[in-house]
Design a protein around this motif. Structure first.
Motif, mmCIF file in Angstrom:
data_model
loop_
_atom_site.group_PDB
_atom_site.id
_atom_site.type_symbol
_atom_site.label_atom_id
_atom_site.label_comp_id
_atom_site.label_asym_id
_atom_site.label_seq_id
_atom_site.Cartn_x
_atom_site.Cartn_y
_atom_site.Cartn_z
ATOM 1 N N ASN A 12 0.855 -1.192 0.000
ATOM 2 C CA ASN A 12 0.000 0.000 0.000
ATOM 3 C C ASN A 12 0.887 1.236 0.000
ATOM 4 N N ARG A 13 1.463 1.530 -1.166
ATOM 5 C CA ARG A 13 2.425 2.620 -1.273
ATOM 6 C C ARG A 13 1.798 3.977 -0.959
ATOM 7 N N ALA A 14 0.529 4.154 -1.288
ATOM 8 C CA ALA A 14 -0.109 5.465 -1.178
ATOM 9 C C ALA A 14 -0.884 5.666 0.119
ATOM 10 N N GLY A 15 -0.899 4.677 0.996
ATOM 11 C CA GLY A 15 -1.601 4.817 2.272
ATOM 12 C C GLY A 15 -3.106 4.831 2.149
ATOM 13 N N HIS A 16 -3.653 4.034 1.240
ATOM 14 C CA HIS A 16 -5.105 3.969 1.076
ATOM 15 C C HIS A 16 -5.744 3.306 2.292
ATOM 16 N N PRO A 17 -6.965 3.693 2.633
ATOM 17 C CA PRO A 17 -7.677 3.008 3.718
ATOM 18 C C PRO A 17 -8.092 1.608 3.276
ATOM 19 N N TRP A 18 -8.218 0.735 4.230
ATOM 20 C CA TRP A 18 -8.672 -0.630 3.959
ATOM 21 C C TRP A 18 -10.197 -0.644 3.953
ATOM 22 N N ALA A 19 -10.793 -1.196 2.915
ATOM 23 C CA ALA A 19 -12.245 -1.108 2.741
ATOM 24 C C ALA A 19 -12.915 -2.469 2.646
ATOM 25 N N HIS A 20 -12.244 -3.516 3.117
ATOM 26 C CA HIS A 20 -12.791 -4.861 2.932
ATOM 27 C C HIS A 20 -12.918 -5.629 4.247
ATOM 28 N N ALA A 21 -13.103 -4.918 5.354
ATOM 29 C CA ALA A 21 -13.325 -5.588 6.640
ATOM 30 C C ALA A 21 -14.584 -6.462 6.539
ATOM 31 N N PRO A 22 -14.622 -7.610 7.217
ATOM 32 C CA PRO A 22 -13.674 -8.040 8.257
ATOM 33 C C PRO A 22 -12.415 -8.726 7.732
ATOM 34 N N LEU A 23 -12.317 -8.952 6.415
ATOM 35 C CA LEU A 23 -11.073 -9.500 5.889
ATOM 36 C C LEU A 23 -9.930 -8.525 6.136
ATOM 37 N N GLN A 24 -8.748 -9.071 6.378
ATOM 38 C CA GLN A 24 -7.566 -8.245 6.588
ATOM 39 C C GLN A 24 -6.357 -8.929 5.960
ATOM 40 N N PRO A 25 -5.457 -8.155 5.364
ATOM 41 C CA PRO A 25 -4.187 -8.751 4.930
ATOM 42 C C PRO A 25 -3.373 -9.182 6.135
ATOM 43 N N HIS A 26 -2.458 -10.111 5.921
ATOM 44 C CA HIS A 26 -1.619 -10.564 7.032
ATOM 45 C C HIS A 26 -0.602 -9.510 7.431
ATOM 46 N N THR A 27 -0.222 -8.682 6.474
ATOM 47 C CA THR A 27 0.644 -7.550 6.772
ATOM 48 C C THR A 27 0.447 -6.500 5.689
ATOM 49 N N THR A 28 0.709 -5.256 6.047
ATOM 50 C CA THR A 28 0.619 -4.136 5.116
ATOM 51 C C THR A 28 1.942 -3.392 5.157
ATOM 52 N N VAL A 29 2.504 -3.134 3.975
ATOM 53 C CA VAL A 29 3.788 -2.429 3.895
ATOM 54 C C VAL A 29 3.694 -1.332 2.841
ATOM 55 N N THR A 30 4.556 -0.340 2.987
ATOM 56 C CA THR A 30 4.590 0.746 2.009
ATOM 57 C C THR A 30 5.698 0.570 0.984
ATOM 58 N N ASP A 31 6.587 -0.387 1.201
ATOM 59 C CA ASP A 31 7.596 -0.720 0.196
ATOM 60 C C ASP A 31 8.013 -2.172 0.387
ATOM 61 N N LEU A 32 8.591 -2.742 -0.656
ATOM 62 C CA LEU A 32 8.873 -4.174 -0.649
ATOM 63 C C LEU A 32 10.038 -4.551 0.264
ATOM 64 N N MET A 33 10.991 -3.665 0.435
ATOM 65 C CA MET A 33 12.094 -3.999 1.338
ATOM 66 C C MET A 33 11.621 -4.070 2.786
ATOM 67 N N ALA A 34 10.598 -3.295 3.131
ATOM 68 C CA ALA A 34 10.031 -3.414 4.477
ATOM 69 C C ALA A 34 9.467 -4.808 4.689
ATOM 70 N N LEU A 35 8.866 -5.368 3.652
ATOM 71 C CA LEU A 35 8.356 -6.741 3.748
ATOM 72 C C LEU A 35 9.517 -7.734 3.901
ATOM 73 N N CYS A 36 10.577 -7.539 3.133
ATOM 74 C CA CYS A 36 11.729 -8.424 3.256
ATOM 75 C C CYS A 36 12.271 -8.422 4.673
ATOM 76 N N ARG A 37 12.282 -7.263 5.299
ATOM 77 C CA ARG A 37 12.769 -7.202 6.683
ATOM 78 C C ARG A 37 11.864 -7.987 7.619
ATOM 79 N N GLN A 38 10.568 -8.015 7.337
ATOM 80 C CA GLN A 38 9.645 -8.809 8.159
ATOM 81 C C GLN A 38 9.900 -10.303 7.961
ATOM 82 N N LEU A 39 10.324 -10.685 6.777
ATOM 83 C CA LEU A 39 10.547 -12.103 6.481
ATOM 84 C C LEU A 39 11.904 -12.596 6.937
ATOM 85 N N ASP A 40 12.813 -11.694 7.196
ATOM 86 C CA ASP A 40 14.191 -12.078 7.519
ATOM 87 C C ASP A 40 14.281 -12.731 8.896
#
Length: 238
Positions: free
Chosen positions: A210-238
């Motif tokens: 979610n690079r642009a910081g959009h609100p989440w509009a599909h509750a009650p479903l939720q992503p397992h994680t939300t990141v603004t760039d892909l390297m932030a996700l890599c750090r979560q996986l490391d």
């Protein structure tokens, strides 16, 4: 406004990655606008009557959008929609409809000239060293033509597979290609409906880019994680 819940990502379960392409690895609209301008210039030389009537990218885009409605059989195939919209305007203008093939190739070649987000290549390199990475796109980018093929174990597009996201079948086919079960896959993408809702429906873990910081509009479903760039996700996986 609903916002995603705190991350509940389970990195230890992940054995493969599926990842969207357009607007995940590169911004798509600058590419489309450039490709449409290149197509217009080509038509001005090779099909001047068509260029006079339909040379404006917005006009040709409107025809393509109408084609999406009149040819639902092509809804999953963006290449065919683009090619047939070109053929239609050639016919309407009295030019040779056979020019649709080379005209589309001019557009398509330019469409493959992508400019990656700064985080895309280092993240792909990091992910590909640790997991089989499978491209999963409703668009018509070719990972080999854009110069990223070495980082992918496989690639699935709606055009080639016959259905696109959020249909679970294309997610499951991607998992099969990596030799894993859907629950062992982390899907990464920017589109809340196609990528997040689709990936969750297919039984995968999902990272919402979610690079642009959009609100989440599909509750009650939720992503397992939300990141603004892909390297932030890599750090979560490391």
């Amino acid at each position: 406004m609903n916002t995603p819940a705190p991350a509940t990502l389970a990195p230890g379960r992940i054995r493969a990655i599926t990842i969207d392409l357009d607007d995940t690895l590169w911004p798509i609209w600058p590419i489309i606008e450039r490709a449409e301008a290149t197509l217009g210039a080509w038509l001005a030389v090779h099909a001047p009557a068509t260029a006079a009537q339909w040379g404006d990218p917005a006009a040709l885009r409107e025809v393509r959008n109408q084609m999406h409605l009149t040819r639902p059989d092509l809804a999953h195939d963006l290449s065919a929609l683009r090619r047939e919209s070109i053929r239609l305007v050639l016919q309407r203008a009295g030019d040779d409809p056979a020019l649709a093939e080379p005209a589309f190739e001019v557009f398509f070649a330019e469409r493959q000239r992508v400019e990656l987000f700064d985080d895309a290549l280092p993240a792909l390199q990091w992910l590909a060293q640790r997991y089989p990475v499978v491209a999963l796109s409703n668009g018509n980018a070719d990972v080999h033509r854009v110069g990223l093929g070495e980082h992918f174990h496989a690639a699935f597009s709606a055009r080639e597979f016959g259905v696109g996201k959020p249909d679970p079948r294309i997610f499951h086919a991607a998992a099969d290609s990596a030799g894993v079960q859907p629950h062992e896959v982390l899907h990464i993408g920017d589109d809340a409906q196609l990528d997040v809702v689709g990936g969750l429906g297919a039984g995968m873990q999902v990272a919402w880019l979610n690079r642009a910081g959009h609100p989440w509009a599909h509750a009650p479903l939720q992503p397992h994680t939300t990141v603004t760039d892909l390297m932030a996700l890599c750090r979560q996986l490391d």
